[in-house]
Design a protein around this motif. Structure first.
Motif, mmCIF file in Angstrom:
data_model
loop_
_atom_site.group_PDB
_atom_site.id
_atom_site.type_symbol
_atom_site.label_atom_id
_atom_site.label_comp_id
_atom_site.label_asym_id
_atom_site.label_seq_id
_atom_site.Cartn_x
_atom_site.Cartn_y
_atom_site.Cartn_z
ATOM 1 N N THR A 1 35.130 62.909 41.992
ATOM 2 C CA THR A 1 33.694 63.159 42.102
ATOM 3 C C THR A 1 33.309 64.392 41.291
ATOM 4 N N ASN A 2 34.083 65.461 41.413
ATOM 5 C CA ASN A 2 33.803 66.683 40.652
ATOM 6 C C ASN A 2 33.900 66.450 39.148
ATOM 7 N N ILE A 3 34.913 65.715 38.717
ATOM 8 C CA ILE A 3 35.096 65.420 37.286
ATOM 9 C C ILE A 3 33.889 64.648 36.754
ATOM 10 N N LEU A 4 33.505 63.590 37.480
ATOM 11 C CA LEU A 4 32.413 62.744 36.999
ATOM 12 C C LEU A 4 31.058 63.446 37.107
ATOM 13 N N GLU A 5 30.843 64.204 38.173
ATOM 14 C CA GLU A 5 29.583 64.964 38.303
ATOM 15 C C GLU A 5 29.413 65.925 37.132
ATOM 16 N N SER A 6 30.508 66.572 36.735
ATOM 17 C CA SER A 6 30.431 67.540 35.638
ATOM 18 C C SER A 6 30.089 66.871 34.314
ATOM 19 N N MET B 1 28.498 68.519 46.050
ATOM 20 C CA MET B 1 29.083 67.191 46.010
ATOM 21 C C MET B 1 28.406 66.327 47.076
ATOM 22 N N ASN B 2 27.953 65.162 46.650
ATOM 23 C CA ASN B 2 27.388 64.199 47.589
ATOM 24 C C ASN B 2 28.515 63.507 48.337
ATOM 25 N N ARG B 3 28.299 63.299 49.638
ATOM 26 C CA ARG B 3 29.331 62.685 50.481
ATOM 27 C C ARG B 3 28.712 61.627 51.379
ATOM 28 N N MET B 4 29.545 60.653 51.770
ATOM 29 C CA MET B 4 29.177 59.653 52.769
ATOM 30 C C MET B 4 30.369 59.445 53.683
ATOM 31 N N THR B 5 30.098 59.168 54.947
ATOM 32 C CA THR B 5 31.170 58.777 55.854
ATOM 33 C C THR B 5 31.515 57.317 55.575
ATOM 34 N N THR B 6 32.624 56.860 56.127
ATOM 35 C CA THR B 6 32.990 55.454 55.938
ATOM 36 C C THR B 6 31.937 54.533 56.547
ATOM 37 N N GLN B 7 31.356 54.934 57.671
ATOM 38 C CA GLN B 7 30.295 54.124 58.298
ATOM 39 C C GLN B 7 29.066 54.047 57.399
ATOM 40 N N GLU B 8 28.693 55.169 56.788
ATOM 41 C CA GLU B 8 27.543 55.179 55.878
ATOM 42 C C GLU B 8 27.811 54.300 54.656
ATOM 43 N N VAL B 9 29.047 54.311 54.170
ATOM 44 C CA VAL B 9 29.399 53.459 53.026
ATOM 45 C C VAL B 9 29.292 51.991 53.417
ATOM 46 N N GLN B 10 29.768 51.634 54.610
ATOM 47 C CA GLN B 10 29.659 50.243 55.056
ATOM 48 C C GLN B 10 28.195 49.801 55.104
ATOM 49 N N GLU B 11 27.317 50.646 55.633
ATOM 50 C CA GLU B 11 25.885 50.335 55.682
ATOM 51 C C GLU B 11 25.318 50.219 54.271
ATOM 52 N N HIS B 12 25.708 51.128 53.409
ATOM 53 C CA HIS B 12 25.234 51.125 52.019
ATOM 54 C C HIS B 12 25.622 49.815 51.330
ATOM 55 N N ILE B 13 26.853 49.375 51.519
ATOM 56 C CA ILE B 13 27.322 48.130 50.894
ATOM 57 C C ILE B 13 26.533 46.937 51.438
ATOM 58 N N LYS B 14 26.278 46.933 52.752
ATOM 59 C CA LYS B 14 25.491 45.847 53.364
ATOM 60 C C LYS B 14 24.105 45.754 52.755
ATOM 61 N N ASN B 15 23.494 46.900 52.503
ATOM 62 C CA ASN B 15 22.123 46.949 51.999
ATOM 63 C C ASN B 15 22.022 46.900 50.482
ATOM 64 N N ASN B 16 23.138 47.077 49.796
ATOM 65 C CA ASN B 16 23.164 47.082 48.321
ATOM 66 C C ASN B 16 24.329 46.233 47.847
ATOM 67 N N LYS B 17 24.069 44.959 47.682
ATOM 68 C CA LYS B 17 25.147 44.022 47.323
ATOM 69 C C LYS B 17 25.819 44.368 46.001
ATOM 70 N N ASP B 18 25.122 45.089 45.131
ATOM 71 C CA ASP B 18 25.718 45.446 43.840
ATOM 72 C C ASP B 18 26.236 46.885 43.824
ATOM 73 N N ALA B 19 26.508 47.438 45.002
ATOM 74 C CA ALA B 19 27.035 48.808 45.099
ATOM 75 C C ALA B 19 28.327 48.921 44.295
#
Length: 98
Positions: free
Chosen positions: A73-78, A1-19
């Motif tokens: 996440t597990n349901i959708l990954e499968s 399972m891929n994971r991100m911390t809340t801080q990583e998600v905040q950075e991801h959203i900043k860098n990907n406006k269409d996240a």
């Protein structure tokens, strides 16, 4: 399972406006605040709403603590979706909410 911390998600959203953020909490929980732009699909409905989730995109899944989003996440990954679980959930989120 891929994971991100809340801080990583905040950075991801900043860098990907269409996240794509999918909040799997119940509707009543989401009323207290959600990540801006997040789409609410409660965990119990996730399998019934697959047609509403773009399989060609990456999606970050969010809940209160990270447990229900982990199940989603597990349901959708499968089923072949590209998904990431946000560890810690909204309890750890210190970014903006709407």
């Amino acid at each position: 399972m891929n994971r991100m911390t809340t801080q990583e998600v905040q950075e991801h959203i900043k860098n990907n406006k269409d996240a794509s953020i999918i909040d799997v909490r119940e509707t009543e929980e989401v009323k207290a605040g959600k990540i801006p732009g997040a789409v609410n699909i409660p965990l119990g409905l996730i399998e019934f709403r697959l047609q509403d989730i773009d399989k060609s995109k990456e999606h970050i899944l969010v809940c209160r603590s990270g447990n229900r989003s982990g199940m989603a996440t597990n349901i959708l990954e499968s089923r072949g979706y590209n998904v990431i679980n946000m560890d810690g959930g909204m309890l750890d989120w210190d970014g903006p909410t709407e």
